[in-house]
Structure formats: C-alpha cells, structure tokens
Design an enzyme around this catalytic site. Structure first.
Site, short mmCIF file in Angstrom:
data_model
loop_
_atom_site.label_atom_id
_atom_site.label_comp_id
_atom_site.label_asym_id
_atom_site.label_seq_id
_atom_site.Cartn_x
_atom_site.Cartn_y
_atom_site.Cartn_z
CG HIS A 1 6.30 -3.19 -2.30
ND1 HIS A 1 5.51 -2.13 -2.43
CD2 HIS A 1 7.52 -2.70 -1.87
CE1 HIS A 1 5.80 -1.14 -1.90
NE2 HIS A 1 7.46 -1.21 -1.61
CB CYS B 1 7.82 1.79 -0.11
SG CYS B 1 8.95 1.19 -0.97
CB CYS C 1 9.78 0.42 5.75
SG CYS C 1 9.57 -0.70 4.64
#
EC number: 2.3.1.16
Length: 390
Positions: A346, A89, A376
């Site tokens: 996201h 991510c 994270c």
C-alpha cells in the site's frame, strides 16, 4: 453527451519497505510511470493539459509539488503543469475523479492522474513531525470517545479503528487471518499466471538490473505463522501486522480524456468512468466510509451491487473489506480477485491508481462490464468509483 474515459493505465511493481525501490527517488519513480504511460498509449506529452498526482507525505523528497517535478524529470515539455493532492490513502483515486471532472467540464482535453509514495525514503508520519495537526478545539470535540488518545500527535489511530470495526462486526482473529492468507494466495496465483504483467512497467535500478515483479507477496505464509503475530493495537485485539496492509513504495498513472478527443487523436479507450463519489463517516473509527461511499455510488449509477462484476476494496486492514462485505452483501468471490494491499502493498498516494490499474486489467481479461473501487482514508473518508468496460 460527453463522457470521461481512461485511455491508458500503468503501474510500477510495488516494493517492500527498504526493498528493491529503496534507492529510487520518488520523483524518478513518478517520472518513470509518466514516460511508460506515454509510450504505451502513444499519447503526445505536449498535449497533456495537466497532471493530478496523489502523495500523502509531502515533505522532503516528496515536497515542493512532486507532480510538477515528476513531469520535468520525465522529460515532458515544460508547458505541462502538475499539481499534488492529498486525500490520504485515496489521493490518486481522487486524482482520477478530478481528472474526469476536468475533461467533462471542458476545462481540459487530456489529463494524467496518478500518484506515488516512497514510504522507505519518506516514512509515514513525516509530514506531522513538525507540529500538531489537531487543534485544541478539535481535540475538545472528541475527548472521551473510545479510540481517541488525548496526548498523541495523531489522536485517531487507524489500527485502533480497525479493532473497533472488528468488534462492531464481530470479526474474529481467525477470520482476519484467513482473509490475509487468501490475499497472499490470490496475489501469488495472479503473479504466477502472468496476470499482472500487462499493467507493469519494470523499474531500472542503479545496479543495472530491473525491478519487475511485486515483492510483498508472502508465498510461505500459513495460518500458523499468522497466528503467532502480536496484536499491537489492543492487548485483547485481533488485528496484526499480518492482517494489515504493507508499508510500500510504488507509483501508477492513468490517462483520462473524452471519447471524442480520444477518437480524433488515435487513442483507444479502456473504460468509461461511469460514477465517481466521495463520502465521509466517523473520523475516530475512521475506516468505515467505503460502506456509505459504495451505497452512494450505486445509487447515483442506478446499479445494484449484483450488477458489479468485480469489487476492489482496499485492504488497509482486513476488517475493512470484511465489514464492507457484511453490509453490502456482495459476492465475496468478486472481491479483490488478484489479492490486495495485504499481499501487494500500500504505497499510500499511489494506491488508488495502482488498484484501478489492476482492476481494469482484470475486467479486460474476463470481459467484466462494471467494476467498483473504494478505499478508506484518514479522517474517515472514502472515494468510490464505478468504471464500465468499453
């Protein structure tokens, strides 16, 4: 002494899965933000030494080095190279870190950092469909650990990790739902005020229209509606789809150089990359590394948490920023002031650059000197970046 500065930042609006960007190839999405970045900053693409591009699911339409393909699709000179990277991510946040290091070391003068993810066209998990990414040796290391699924292709489940965090920090379903609702409310208020407009580049669509605004914001959500959602990760859990980030499509790009080079070529710095670090933590719980990454960044920067005017902590799941708040004792009013991934979405490989673009705009609008971004990442990692307004 040389420094690394951001001289441009732009992003697409974020589309919902199977939403407005579903018909746009991720290469074309990348090309669009690259062109917009050059137009807004006035940079000459021929002077770009490299393009570092984050993308997590590097298969199908996102395979074969999408960075290079995005450069070519943008119509930039064939002399501009590109490379694609995956730190899960945080991929495009890592791209920014690599860009800063490259110009600081003198290996390049001007680097573009960013990323893309079309989670509609290349679904999450596509890259592991052909085989097991976990060897028997690695599985042996974690057998018996809570949250480890021995028979799964991906035995570390981020949703279960979020539940483990909620349990460890004693976060209730109500707290998570309240945080999720606030994300939508803040994002809606920012959108209504036009706060996102300067950072956006509308995307032309095949029907002749343009996609011009983030479409994940749920203006009609309430605590009652959030309370009706199931808990898919544990029967007795507290995390739902409503308190998790949205599956999305989008891209973002930033231009990085030194103050000296920017001055010589008529580019105006927006912010200095003050400190850039990466940290790692428990890979099973997976989502706690923003806490040690933040501590590491502050230590290296010589700053206290109270000196940071805005914090962007990616809302992968609501327990992540809530646990971060508990451990850092940061001011919750400074956290994700324009909403986060729960409301905005996201798009994995593009999120780091998207968040940085949004944070920079908020800093400029409010005269904030220091901003901190952390997120994270799969495998229990996290990047943290401190930028200083100039």
């Amino acid at each position: 002494m040389s420094d690394a500065v951001i001289v441009g930042a732009v992003r697409t609006p974020v589309g919902r899965r199977k939403g407005s960007l579903a018909g746009v190839h991720p290469v074309d999405l990348s090309a669009h933000v690259l062109r917009a970045l050059a137009e807004r900053t006035g940079l000459d693409p021929a002077q770009v030494d490299d393009v570092f591009w984050g993308c997590v699911s590097q298969v199908g339409e996102q395979s074969w080095n999408i960075a290079r393909n995005g450069v070519l699709a943008a119509g930039w000179p064939e002399t501009v190279p590109g490379t694609t990277l995956d730190r899960q991510c945080g991929s495009s946040q890592q791209a920014l870190h690599f860009a800063a290091a490259t110009v600081l070391s003198g290996q390049a003068d001007l680097v573009v950092a960013g990323g893309v993810e079309s989670m509609t066209r290349v679904p999450m998990g596509s890259s592991v469909a052909g085989g097991m990414p976990f060897s028997d040796q690695l599985r042996d290391r974690y057998r018996g650990v809570e949250g480890f699924a021995d028979d799964a292709p991906l035995p570390f489940n981020q949703g279960v990790g979020a539940e483990l965090i909620a349990r460890r920090w004693r976060l209730s379903r109500t707290q998570l739902d309240e945080f999720a609702l606030a994300s939508h409310e803040k994002a809606a208020a920012a959108q209504d005020a036009g706060a996102f407009d300067p950072e956006l580049t509308p995307v032309p669509l095949g029907d002749g229209g343009k996609f011009a605004a983030d479409e994940g914001i749920r203006r009609d959500t309430t605590m009652a509606k959030l309370g009706e959602l199931a808990t898919p990760f544990r029967a007795d859990g507290v995390v739902t789809a409503g308190s998790a980030s949205q599956i999305s499509d989008g891209a973002a790009a930033l231009a990085v150089t030194t103050s000296e080079w920017a001055s010589r070529h008529g580019l105006r710095p927006l912010a200095r990359i003050h400190t850039a670090v990466v940290a790692a933590d428990d890979p099973v719980t997976m989502l706690t590394a923003p806490i040690p990454a933040t501590a590491k960044a502050l230590r290296r920067a010589g700053l206290g948490i109270e000196e940071i005017g805005v914090y962007e902590v990616n809302e992968a799941f609501a327990p992540v920023p809530l646990a971060w708040l508990a451990e850092t004792e940061a001011d919750p009013e400074r956290l994700n002031p324009r909403g986060g991934a729960i409301a905005l979405g996201h798009p994995l490989g593009g999120s780091g650059a998207r968040i940085m673009t949004t944070m920079l705009q908020h800093m400029r609008d409010n005269g904030i000197r220091y901003g901190l971004q952390t997120m994270c990442e799969g495998g229990g990692m996290a990047n943290a970046t401190i930028v200083e307004l100039v």
